[in-house]
Design a protein around this motif. Structure first.
Motif, PDB file in Angstrom:
ATOM      1  N   THR A 149       0.826  -1.200   0.000  1.00  0.00           N
ATOM      2  CA  THR A 149       0.000   0.000   0.000  1.00  0.00           C
ATOM      3  C   THR A 149       0.868   1.262   0.000  1.00  0.00           C
ATOM      4  OG1 THR A 149      -0.218  -0.112   2.423  1.00  0.00           O
ATOM      5  CG2 THR A 149      -1.971  -1.107   1.120  1.00  0.00           C
ATOM      6  N   ARG A 193       2.057   1.779  -3.544  1.00  0.00           N
ATOM      7  CA  ARG A 193       0.975   2.231  -4.427  1.00  0.00           C
ATOM      8  C   ARG A 193       0.616   3.687  -4.158  1.00  0.00           C
ATOM      9  NH1 ARG A 193      -2.209  -1.615  -7.088  1.00  0.00           N
ATOM     10  NH2 ARG A 193      -4.079  -0.364  -6.730  1.00  0.00           N
ATOM     11  N   TYR A 203      -5.536   1.151   9.113  1.00  0.00           N
ATOM     12  CA  TYR A 203      -4.821  -0.120   9.226  1.00  0.00           C
ATOM     13  C   TYR A 203      -4.492  -0.493  10.672  1.00  0.00           C
ATOM     14  CZ  TYR A 203      -4.258   0.758   4.253  1.00  0.00           C
ATOM     15  OH  TYR A 203      -4.505   1.021   2.934  1.00  0.00           O
ATOM     16  N   ARG A 224     -11.961  -1.692  -2.949  1.00  0.00           N
ATOM     17  CA  ARG A 224     -10.686  -1.266  -2.364  1.00  0.00           C
ATOM     18  C   ARG A 224     -10.375  -2.033  -1.092  1.00  0.00           C
ATOM     19  NH1 ARG A 224     -11.514   5.271  -3.087  1.00  0.00           N
ATOM     20  NH2 ARG A 224     -11.050   5.366  -5.322  1.00  0.00           N
ATOM     21  N   VAL A 226      -6.803  -4.160  -0.564  1.00  0.00           N
ATOM     22  CA  VAL A 226      -5.768  -4.009   0.465  1.00  0.00           C
ATOM     23  C   VAL A 226      -5.685  -5.256   1.342  1.00  0.00           C
ATOM     24  CG1 VAL A 226      -5.871  -1.493   0.481  1.00  0.00           C
ATOM     25  CG2 VAL A 226      -7.343  -2.768   2.048  1.00  0.00           C
TER      26      VAL A 226
END
Length: 280
Positions: A7, A10, A168, A211, A215
């Motif tokens: 992530t 990206r 997260y 999405r 992830v």
């Protein structure tokens, strides 16, 4: 790409694409392409994917708001900046060019720091003496101890930039991090968070679900999402006030864009907050 965080890589790609495809109109970053080891003609950066522009724009928006607030903190005399979840962030690398006598503490996992420093060296990108890497596991709650060990002055103001990390982390980790940040005098923090996917509807919800699955497939799932009132309560309970929560309409107002007229009520958020002992 052997970056420990897919992530993070990206996000860095999106930041670079903003420089090329959008001309950096929201947030210019001269190191966005170099930190990837790519140039402006690289195919990975010159092709837009469906539905990508709005997400890319939000990443630029949150960085712009954070660094606008940081500029104001510098005017107040703040000399310490903590970048929480540094990833491939370039702020600590760019800082010395425009901000003298400021120390940047970049916090991330040990694996990320080992990789990033090796990566920067391979690209010939210099790490300034004003940038200190602080390896921390957000879930262990040792942020204050590790920052002090790294040389931060706990009696002086600190600006915290915490972008792209909150979703997260567990809620207990988020609360612990906010409590740690609030310990410093005249502390200010800027971060982003997402509302529960259930708040979205129609194609926006389908996009959020897509999405989320993406992830998760990277091994970096979204764990925590908040109703705005939940987040505001959490900030107040951990010692922050002067809370400014940018939803899509407040973002539009901030940049002088037309108001957003949409049936979609849910929104990504960027929050700025300062501790109660601020002086102005």
């Amino acid at each position: 790409m052997d970056c420990p965080s897919t992530t993070a890589w990206r996000v860095a790609q999106h930041r670079a694409k903003h420089q090329i495809l959008d001309r950096g109109t929201i947030f210019p970053d001269p190191l966005a392409c170099p930190i990837l080891g790519l140039n402006e003609q690289d195919q990975d950066l010159t092709h837009d994917q469906p539905g990508e522009k709005s997400f890319r724009s939000f990443l630029a928006i949150r960085s712009r708001i954070a660094e606008d607030k940081l500029a104001n903190a510098f005017k107040r005399g703040t000399k310490q900046v903590v970048i929480l979840g540094g990833g491939l962030e370039t702020l600590g690398l760019r800082g010395p060019c425009s901000h003298k006598n400021v120390t940047f503490f970049e916090v991330d996992s040990p694996a990320m720091h080992v990789w990033k420093q090796r990566h920067l060296a391979s690209l010939g990108l210099c790490v300034p003496s004003s940038l200190i890497f602080v390896s921390v596991d957000f879930e262990t709650g040792t942020l204050i101890k590790d920052l002090i060990t790294a040389g931060i002055n706990a009696t002086q103001p600190v600006f915290f930039s915490w972008l792209g990390v909150v979703p997260y982390l567990s809620r207990s980790s988020i609360e612990n991090t906010l409590q740690s940040a609030a310990i410093f005098p005249d502390s200010e923090i800027v971060f982003d968070y997402g509302e529960p996917i259930e708040n979205y509807s129609g194609h926006h919800r389908a996009l959020m679900e897509k999405r989320s699955k993406l992830v998760e497939s990277f091994g970096e799932p979204w764990i925590s999402r908040f109703q705005p009132e939940e987040m505001h309560s959490l900030l107040q309970n951990t010692g922050f006030d002067d809370i400014l929560d940018f939803d899509r309409n407040r973002i539009a107002s901030y940049f002088g864009w037309p108001p957003v007229h949409a049936t979609q009520k849910a929104s990504p958020h960027v929050v700025c907050a300062r501790t109660r002992n601020n002086k102005d």
